[in-house]
Scaffold this motif. Structure first.
Motif, PDB file in Angstrom:
ATOM      1  N   LYS A   1      -1.602  62.737  14.495  1.00  0.00           N
ATOM      2  CA  LYS A   1      -1.190  63.899  13.709  1.00  0.00           C
ATOM      3  C   LYS A   1      -1.216  65.200  14.509  1.00  0.00           C
ATOM      4  O   LYS A   1      -0.777  66.239  14.027  1.00  0.00           O
ATOM      5  N   SER A   2      -1.726  65.155  15.729  1.00  0.00           N
ATOM      6  CA  SER A   2      -1.815  66.386  16.520  1.00  0.00           C
ATOM      7  C   SER A   2      -0.579  66.637  17.380  1.00  0.00           C
ATOM      8  O   SER A   2      -0.512  67.636  18.099  1.00  0.00           O
ATOM      9  N   ILE A   3       0.414  65.741  17.337  1.00  0.00           N
ATOM     10  CA  ILE A   3       1.608  65.946  18.154  1.00  0.00           C
ATOM     11  C   ILE A   3       2.342  67.208  17.717  1.00  0.00           C
ATOM     12  O   ILE A   3       2.204  67.672  16.576  1.00  0.00           O
ATOM     13  N   SER A   4       3.149  67.756  18.621  1.00  0.00           N
ATOM     14  CA  SER A   4       3.901  68.981  18.341  1.00  0.00           C
ATOM     15  C   SER A   4       5.399  68.697  18.321  1.00  0.00           C
ATOM     16  O   SER A   4       5.887  67.732  18.912  1.00  0.00           O
ATOM     17  N   PHE A   5       6.106  69.577  17.634  1.00  0.00           N
ATOM     18  CA  PHE A   5       7.566  69.500  17.564  1.00  0.00           C
ATOM     19  C   PHE A   5       8.118  70.830  18.064  1.00  0.00           C
ATOM     20  O   PHE A   5       7.676  71.905  17.621  1.00  0.00           O
ATOM     21  N   TYR A   6       9.092  70.756  18.973  1.00  0.00           N
ATOM     22  CA  TYR A   6       9.732  71.965  19.496  1.00  0.00           C
ATOM     23  C   TYR A   6      11.209  71.927  19.142  1.00  0.00           C
ATOM     24  O   TYR A   6      11.862  70.883  19.239  1.00  0.00           O
ATOM     25  N   PHE A   7      11.744  73.078  18.706  1.00  0.00           N
ATOM     26  CA  PHE A   7      13.193  73.160  18.575  1.00  0.00           C
ATOM     27  C   PHE A   7      13.673  74.590  18.780  1.00  0.00           C
ATOM     28  O   PHE A   7      12.936  75.559  18.627  1.00  0.00           O
TER      29      PHE A   7
END
Length: 459
Positions: A239-245
């Motif tokens: 759950k600690s992953i990140s999303f970049y856009f």
């Protein structure tokens, strides 16, 4: 010489009147399938003009093209109806990735939702909270959402046979995504594309910010179904992953555009209007062939097919190509407003906005008396495998014309493949089948002929 012409006209009229409804409808289908114009028109609209986002240069080109083609049909009237429309631009292509640890990323496919604000010039990166409905926002609360990206991952309901019903049950997921997540301090939203197919194509659509001030609006993007599943799986593992856009869209000032209208004036009841139409604008990812180039060219061909079949309408038949259905319905609102001011009587309105797939029948928004009368014509359509006649709500472009007497209709197609293409980059001319498109044009023309010939019940 005049006497000879008069005799020819009278003889021709008697020939038409002596033909049965079955024979006239057969002639309409034959004309469409052997001498139709809809497919050639769609080829030009899709491949030579392309996506026609409201307010864009391509939308302007489409208006000029449609008016020119209607002029060439020898209709009694053709004109442009001015309407102010919103102008939203996507900018350069969006970019996104999932980051598990610093420097380890997986690229994913996204597109900005229509009307969204941009990210900063450097993009936006944050942790992700996955939900499936708005109620979960309240359960999680601000303490678990603030500063994060909300990921809406509710799939379309594959178990529903009517795919428009499946779409309708999920469309609020992107339309209200930003406004709902903003209440809890989210910095952005990512929404699962509304498609029944598992692929890498993001599907856009319109959103609303309500009364949120511009400076407090958060970016909103759609993610492909395949990448939505990937993101969901990765979140279950960590759950600690990140999303970049990063997206570069912008809302500009309204600009002037037009509805394109053509008319065959009725021979007996010129002040009773029958409308057939579709929306000329489209989203910008593909070329808008199914949504709604198909409806545009089918509606245009209805008037041409009536003329080619030797049918002189009793009532005035209008083709209306609405502008700005996708992000505002401004064209439909303008048409209704002007019709009301002129006190025009619209007894019937038929819209095609379900793609250029095989026609199955119609949705009818009308009184029981009119629906029962229309049901008596159903056997005329059964030789063409048109079996679906159902009382239902009005189509978006014509629903504002509704009153207690008139008949509003939506063409129903075999929609199982429609949401494979809807609002996505694969909505292109190559995805449209010529024969299916022409069958739809003939089906619409046949219904218009019957309603014009017999009228509607006004009690």
């Amino acid at each position: 010489m005049k006497k000879v012409i008069l005799v020819i006209v009278i003889t021709f009229s008697l020939t038409i009147s002596a033909q049965s409804d079955q024979e006239i409808i057969r002639k309409i289908y034959t004309q469409s399938l052997t001498n139709g114009k809809s497919y050639d028109w769609l080829a030009y609209l899709s491949t030579q003009i392309g996506g026609r986002l409201s307010g864009s240069y391509n939308a302007e080109k489409a208006v000029a093209w449609a008016k020119s083609e209607l002029d060439s049909l020898g209709l009694d009237k053709v004109w442009l109806q001015p309407v102010m429309v919103p102008k939203w631009v996507r900018g350069t292509k969006e970019y996104a990735f999932i980051e598990t640890v610093p420097g380890k990323t997986t690229s994913v496919n996204i597109c900005a939702l229509g009307g969204s604000v941009a990210t900063s010039s450097l993009g936006l990166k944050s942790q992700v909270v996955e939900i499936q409905d708005f109620k979960q926002l309240e359960v999680l609360g601000k303490e678990n959402i603030e500063g994060k990206i909300v990921f809406y991952n509710r799939p379309m309901q594959a178990g529903l046979i009517e795919t428009f019903e499946a779409y309708g049950s999920g469309v609020n997921q992107h339309y209200k995504s930003a406004i709902e997540a903003s209440k809890y301090g989210a910095v952005a939203v990512i929404v699962r594309s509304l498609s029944l197919r598992l692929d890498n194509l993001p599907h856009t659509g319109n959103i609303t910010y309500g009364n949120i001030p511009i400076e407090k609006r958060i970016p909103a993007a759609a993610i492909s179904t395949k990448d939505a599943d990937l993101l969901s799986t990765m979140l279950k593992l960590d759950k600690s992953i990140s999303f970049y856009f990063k997206q570069n869209c912008k809302q500009l000032s309204d600009v002037q555009s037009y509805n394109v209208i053509g008319e065959i004036t009725g021979s007996e009841y010129p002040n009773e209007y029958m409308l057939v139409g579709g929306h000329l604008d489209s989203w910008d990812l593909g070329d808008g062939a199914h949504d709604n180039g198909a409806g545009v060219v089918q509606s245009m061909d209805v008037l041409r097919l009536l003329k080619a079949s030797g049918i002189k309408p009793k009532r005035s038949i209008r083709v209306v190509l609405f502008m700005n259905q996708e992000n505002g319905l401004r064209g439909a609102k303008k048409y209704e407003e002007d019709a009301r001011k002129k006190n025009e009587t619209h007894i019937f309105a038929l819209e095609s906005d379900a793609g250029g797939f095989t026609p199955r029948g119609f949705n009818f928004d009308c009184s029981d008396a009119n629906f029962n009368n229309i049901l008596s014509w159903k056997p005329l359509f059964e030789p063409y495998l048109i079996h679906y006649f159902k009382k239902s709500g009005s189509a978006a472009g014509v629903k504002l014309l509704k009153n207690e007497h008139n008949v509003l209709v939506g063409l129903r197609t075999d929609s199982q493949r429609y949401f494979d293409y809807h609002h996505a980059s694969n909505d292109t001319f190559e995805a449209v089948n010529k024969r299916e498109l022409e069958l739809g044009a003939a089906t619409m023309t046949a219904l218009v002929y019957l309603v014009d010939n017999y009228g509607i019940k006004k009690n």
